[in-house]
Design a protein around this motif. Structure first.
Motif, mmCIF file in Angstrom:
data_model
loop_
_atom_site.group_PDB
_atom_site.id
_atom_site.type_symbol
_atom_site.label_atom_id
_atom_site.label_comp_id
_atom_site.label_asym_id
_atom_site.label_seq_id
_atom_site.Cartn_x
_atom_site.Cartn_y
_atom_site.Cartn_z
ATOM 1 N N ALA A 10 -0.776 -5.840 -10.561
ATOM 2 C CA ALA A 10 0.245 -5.246 -9.707
ATOM 3 C C ALA A 10 0.102 -5.867 -8.287
ATOM 4 C CB ALA A 10 0.530 -3.629 -9.720
ATOM 5 N N SER A 11 1.175 -6.123 -7.601
ATOM 6 C CA SER A 11 1.172 -6.619 -6.107
ATOM 7 C C SER A 11 0.591 -5.339 -5.255
ATOM 8 C CB SER A 11 2.298 -7.398 -5.712
ATOM 9 O OG SER A 11 3.467 -6.535 -5.432
ATOM 10 N N ARG A 12 0.089 -5.642 -4.012
ATOM 11 C CA ARG A 12 -0.181 -4.639 -3.203
ATOM 12 C C ARG A 12 1.049 -3.866 -2.895
ATOM 13 N NH1 ARG A 12 -5.543 -5.136 -1.289
ATOM 14 N NH2 ARG A 12 -4.973 -4.224 0.885
ATOM 15 N N ASP A 13 2.130 -4.733 -2.493
ATOM 16 C CA ASP A 13 3.475 -4.164 -2.143
ATOM 17 C C ASP A 13 3.919 -3.241 -3.288
ATOM 18 O OD1 ASP A 13 3.369 -5.377 0.144
ATOM 19 O OD2 ASP A 13 4.753 -6.774 -0.605
ATOM 20 N N GLU A 14 3.429 -3.348 -4.477
ATOM 21 C CA GLU A 14 4.298 -2.720 -5.681
ATOM 22 C C GLU A 14 3.262 -1.582 -5.599
ATOM 23 O OE1 GLU A 14 5.981 -5.225 -9.031
ATOM 24 O OE2 GLU A 14 3.859 -5.875 -8.550
ATOM 25 N N ILE A 15 2.055 -1.461 -5.532
ATOM 26 C CA ILE A 15 1.195 -0.377 -5.649
ATOM 27 C C ILE A 15 1.509 0.419 -4.554
ATOM 28 C CG2 ILE A 15 -1.386 0.477 -5.331
ATOM 29 C CD1 ILE A 15 -2.021 -2.442 -6.769
ATOM 30 N N ALA A 16 1.532 -0.107 -3.079
ATOM 31 C CA ALA A 16 1.969 0.729 -2.039
ATOM 32 C C ALA A 16 3.237 1.626 -2.223
ATOM 33 C CB ALA A 16 1.954 -0.068 -0.761
ATOM 34 N N GLN A 17 4.083 0.906 -3.003
ATOM 35 C CA GLN A 17 5.514 1.760 -3.120
ATOM 36 C C GLN A 17 5.218 3.029 -4.064
ATOM 37 O OE1 GLN A 17 8.654 -0.800 -4.672
ATOM 38 N NE2 GLN A 17 10.231 0.927 -4.407
ATOM 39 N N LEU A 18 4.474 2.557 -5.147
ATOM 40 C CA LEU A 18 4.072 3.715 -6.229
ATOM 41 C C LEU A 18 3.398 4.843 -5.620
ATOM 42 C CD1 LEU A 18 3.248 1.534 -9.174
ATOM 43 C CD2 LEU A 18 5.199 3.110 -9.030
ATOM 44 N N VAL A 19 2.219 4.432 -4.662
ATOM 45 C CA VAL A 19 1.319 5.613 -4.192
ATOM 46 C C VAL A 19 2.141 6.240 -3.125
ATOM 47 C CG1 VAL A 19 -0.583 5.820 -2.870
ATOM 48 C CG2 VAL A 19 -0.726 4.310 -4.829
ATOM 49 N N ALA A 20 3.055 5.756 -2.558
ATOM 50 C CA ALA A 20 3.734 6.377 -1.591
ATOM 51 C C ALA A 20 4.552 7.468 -2.088
ATOM 52 C CB ALA A 20 4.712 5.436 -0.573
ATOM 53 N N GLY A 21 5.212 7.260 -3.263
ATOM 54 C CA GLY A 21 6.106 8.185 -3.971
ATOM 55 C C GLY A 21 5.222 9.404 -4.458
ATOM 56 N N TRP A 22 3.923 9.010 -5.026
ATOM 57 C CA TRP A 22 3.055 10.050 -5.657
ATOM 58 C C TRP A 22 2.614 10.944 -4.531
ATOM 59 C CZ3 TRP A 22 -0.391 5.797 -8.454
ATOM 60 C CH2 TRP A 22 0.254 5.157 -9.369
ATOM 61 N N VAL A 23 2.195 10.617 -3.284
ATOM 62 C CA VAL A 23 1.776 11.257 -2.284
ATOM 63 C C VAL A 23 2.818 12.177 -1.821
ATOM 64 C CG1 VAL A 23 0.749 11.001 0.342
ATOM 65 C CG2 VAL A 23 0.036 9.735 -1.552
ATOM 66 N N THR A 24 3.967 11.636 -1.747
ATOM 67 C CA THR A 24 5.223 12.434 -1.063
ATOM 68 C C THR A 24 5.630 13.309 -2.178
ATOM 69 O OG1 THR A 24 5.677 10.685 0.344
ATOM 70 C CG2 THR A 24 7.437 12.196 -0.084
ATOM 71 N N ASP A 25 5.931 12.891 -2.992
ATOM 72 C CA ASP A 25 6.511 13.774 -4.292
ATOM 73 C C ASP A 25 5.362 15.083 -4.853
ATOM 74 O OD1 ASP A 25 8.478 12.431 -4.261
ATOM 75 O OD2 ASP A 25 8.141 11.219 -5.979
ATOM 76 N N ARG A 26 4.166 14.684 -4.707
ATOM 77 C CA ARG A 26 3.184 15.658 -5.126
ATOM 78 C C ARG A 26 2.307 16.383 -4.060
ATOM 79 N NH1 ARG A 26 3.138 15.000 -10.637
ATOM 80 N NH2 ARG A 26 3.950 12.763 -11.389
ATOM 81 N N GLY A 27 2.698 16.103 -2.991
ATOM 82 C CA GLY A 27 2.062 16.635 -1.617
ATOM 83 C C GLY A 27 0.478 16.052 -1.567
ATOM 84 N N LEU A 28 0.059 14.639 -1.982
ATOM 85 C CA LEU A 28 -1.396 14.746 -2.068
ATOM 86 C C LEU A 28 -1.847 14.170 -0.677
ATOM 87 C CD1 LEU A 28 -1.080 12.236 -5.104
ATOM 88 C CD2 LEU A 28 -1.634 14.677 -5.407
ATOM 89 N N TRP A 29 -3.198 14.149 -0.675
ATOM 90 C CA TRP A 29 -4.041 13.873 0.502
ATOM 91 C C TRP A 29 -4.442 12.345 -0.035
ATOM 92 C CZ3 TRP A 29 -6.134 16.626 4.740
ATOM 93 C CH2 TRP A 29 -5.495 17.901 4.873
#
Length: 176
Positions: A10-29
């Motif tokens: 996956a491109s870095r941009d795609e990974i960044a978008q996915l990770v941002a969603g996980w961090v925000t939706d799940r309250g991750l560090w």
């Protein structure tokens, strides 16, 4: 100890978008790790993000935690040694002509962390295309690798001629 591993392109941009969603939706560090020119670990999120996530080109690993991350490292294991219940995403290199392999991985006995990481893995897989033809460019030997995944963007890059690289320069992946 339960282990999760998922190699993917996956491109870095795609990974960044996915990770941002996980961090925000799940309250991750979240922390970034870089290897060159010298090792550096940077805490990036404490339970959420404000705005889009940008991955600087030198970042090689993203570390996620369901609890606060300990930013102390123990060589040679970096943040993984002090955050044994974390999930890591090792980022493949990305250049205009080549997209390297990335890998999501975790190893934990913590049931809450394991449940979260399994949900994230399932969400990642749901948006990807499964199956690869892997070729060793030195020998021309090739075979099907069914447990490899491609993002829609990686598949598009491959169709336009971008090489999807493996863990070594000798291996090239193509969506099956």
């Amino acid at each position: 100890m339960a282990r999760l591993s998922l190699p993917f392109h996956a491109s870095r941009d795609e990974i960044a978008q996915l990770v941002a969603g996980w961090v925000t939706d799940r309250g991750l560090w979240m922390a970034f790790e870089t290897w060159t020119p010298a090792y550096r670990a940077e805490l990036v999120a404490e339970g959420g993000l404000e705005g889009p996530l940008q991955l600087p080109p030198e970042v090689r690993r993203i570390v996620l935690g369901i609890r606060p991350l300990t930013m102390e490292r123990r060589p040679p294991y970096a943040l993984g040694a002090t955050n044994p219940d974390s999930l890591s995403i090792d980022l493949g290199p990305e250049t205009p002509g080549r997209l390297g392999i990335s890998e999501l991985s975790a190893s934990t006995d913590d049931q809450e962390a394991l449940q979260t990481w399994r949900k994230i893995r399932k969400q990642l897989v749901a948006g990807m295309i499964r199956g690869a033809m892997v070729t060793n460019t030195a020998t021309d030997a090739s075979g099907v690798y069914s447990d490899h995944y491609f993002s829609p963007g990686a598949r598009e890059l491959s169709a336009r001629g971008t090489e999807l690289g493996g863990p070594t320069d000798l291996l090239v992946y193509q969506p099956a």
